[in-house]
Scaffold this motif. Sequence first.
Motif, PDB file in Angstrom:
ATOM      1  N   GLY A 158      37.411  21.389 -30.207  1.00 59.44           N
ATOM      2  CA  GLY A 158      36.086  22.081 -29.824  1.00 59.44           C
ATOM      3  C   GLY A 158      36.333  22.874 -28.334  1.00 59.44           C
ATOM      4  O   GLY A 158      35.499  23.618 -28.088  1.00 59.44           O
ATOM      5  N   GLU A 159      37.419  22.324 -27.594  1.00 61.85           N
ATOM      6  CA  GLU A 159      37.848  23.255 -26.603  1.00 61.85           C
ATOM      7  C   GLU A 159      38.408  24.513 -27.056  1.00 61.85           C
ATOM      8  O   GLU A 159      39.203  24.688 -27.800  1.00 61.85           O
ATOM      9  N   SER A 160      38.400  25.439 -25.707  1.00 63.22           N
ATOM     10  CA  SER A 160      39.059  26.840 -25.888  1.00 63.22           C
ATOM     11  C   SER A 160      40.000  27.227 -24.873  1.00 63.22           C
ATOM     12  O   SER A 160      39.869  26.447 -23.627  1.00 63.22           O
ATOM     13  N   ILE A 161      40.831  27.953 -25.002  1.00 64.81           N
ATOM     14  CA  ILE A 161      41.375  28.965 -23.882  1.00 64.81           C
ATOM     15  C   ILE A 161      41.097  30.338 -24.103  1.00 64.81           C
ATOM     16  O   ILE A 161      40.820  31.097 -25.148  1.00 64.81           O
ATOM     17  N   LEU A 162      40.952  30.952 -22.960  1.00 62.40           N
ATOM     18  CA  LEU A 162      40.662  32.338 -22.948  1.00 62.40           C
ATOM     19  C   LEU A 162      41.748  33.338 -22.414  1.00 62.40           C
ATOM     20  O   LEU A 162      42.679  32.976 -21.729  1.00 62.40           O
ATOM     21  N   LEU A 163      42.105  34.350 -23.381  1.00 58.97           N
ATOM     22  CA  LEU A 163      42.989  35.386 -22.762  1.00 58.97           C
ATOM     23  C   LEU A 163      42.426  36.651 -22.430  1.00 58.97           C
ATOM     24  O   LEU A 163      41.275  36.844 -22.846  1.00 58.97           O
ATOM     25  N   SER A 164      43.267  37.313 -21.669  1.00 53.32           N
ATOM     26  CA  SER A 164      42.504  38.753 -21.521  1.00 53.32           C
ATOM     27  C   SER A 164      42.422  39.521 -22.507  1.00 53.32           C
ATOM     28  O   SER A 164      42.903  39.441 -23.699  1.00 53.32           O
ATOM     29  N   MET A 209      56.996  28.551 -20.200  1.00 55.69           N
ATOM     30  CA  MET A 209      55.923  28.582 -21.288  1.00 55.69           C
ATOM     31  C   MET A 209      54.696  27.687 -20.647  1.00 55.69           C
ATOM     32  O   MET A 209      54.962  26.681 -19.839  1.00 55.69           O
ATOM     33  N   LEU A 210      53.608  28.363 -20.531  1.00 53.41           N
ATOM     34  CA  LEU A 210      52.434  27.779 -20.146  1.00 53.41           C
ATOM     35  C   LEU A 210      51.890  26.580 -20.953  1.00 53.41           C
ATOM     36  O   LEU A 210      51.919  26.923 -22.229  1.00 53.41           O
ATOM     37  N   ILE A 211      51.862  25.258 -20.707  1.00 57.02           N
ATOM     38  CA  ILE A 211      51.264  24.346 -21.490  1.00 57.02           C
ATOM     39  C   ILE A 211      49.994  23.968 -20.952  1.00 57.02           C
ATOM     40  O   ILE A 211      49.753  23.565 -19.983  1.00 57.02           O
ATOM     41  N   ILE A 212      48.943  23.840 -22.024  1.00 58.95           N
ATOM     42  CA  ILE A 212      47.622  23.410 -21.731  1.00 58.95           C
ATOM     43  C   ILE A 212      47.139  22.535 -22.590  1.00 58.95           C
ATOM     44  O   ILE A 212      47.399  22.744 -24.045  1.00 58.95           O
ATOM     45  N   ARG A 213      46.549  21.321 -22.269  1.00 60.43           N
ATOM     46  CA  ARG A 213      45.975  20.250 -23.269  1.00 60.43           C
ATOM     47  C   ARG A 213      44.948  20.657 -23.384  1.00 60.43           C
ATOM     48  O   ARG A 213      43.835  20.793 -22.580  1.00 60.43           O
ATOM     49  N   ARG A 214      44.461  20.773 -24.721  1.00 58.97           N
ATOM     50  CA  ARG A 214      43.146  20.957 -25.415  1.00 58.97           C
ATOM     51  C   ARG A 214      42.676  19.874 -26.467  1.00 58.97           C
ATOM     52  O   ARG A 214      43.647  19.321 -26.991  1.00 58.97           O
TER      53      ARG A 214
END
Lengths: 76, 138
Positions: free
Chosen positions: A9-15, A1-6
């Motif tokens: 107001g922050e985002s992640i982008l998916l294809s 699993m990819l773990i990203i801290r946000r």
Amino acid sequence: MLIIRRVEGESILLSGGVEVKVLEAGPRKVVLGVIAPPEVVVLRKEVAEAGEANRRAAQAGGRLDAGQLARRFRRK
Amino acid sequence: MEKNAAERFRFRGGLPAFEEETEFRLTAAAEWDPFVVLESVRQGGPRFVCVRAEAVAAGYKAHLAAEAEVELGAGGAGPEDLLYLAVVNEAPGGGLAANLAAPIVLNKRTGVGLQAVGAAPEYPAQATILGPGERESC
């Protein structure tokens, strides 16, 4: 699993042109905003799982006999 | 409940995976208890066998979201008005299981129903009701 801290107001982008943005982050829940093209289906996981269970249940439901089920259930 | 008593219920948003099915008929019979049949009024529509959740898990309690209570018209509903049903499914190993985690809730007073997904996360989505050997040819 990819773990990203946000943080808020922050985002992640998916294809596929999908953006998931953190709108609120509280101690017990987070509120996410999803920006996606109309053809992208966005579902809460539990709704998708309930839908899959319902599909299988509808297939089974055509074969099950409520009377027989009740007799076997009471015999348990 | 009288033999093969049928009541109609309106599901405003249908059911997950069956969003277009908004009218269901509930059929119950004393000898079927605690099982009932919930089927779309549309010819060829889905048919579900359900079980009263309380019969599978004594003291069963689901937590309806405020929006679900409004949709059901459950504000002034007494306990006798709301029926909590678990959809019966074939379990992976054979047997039969009931989805206690996402009950179908019917308000007998208003004739409205919905599937309360996420209302009972402490219960299993596949609670065994009959093991493979007990099921035989139901």
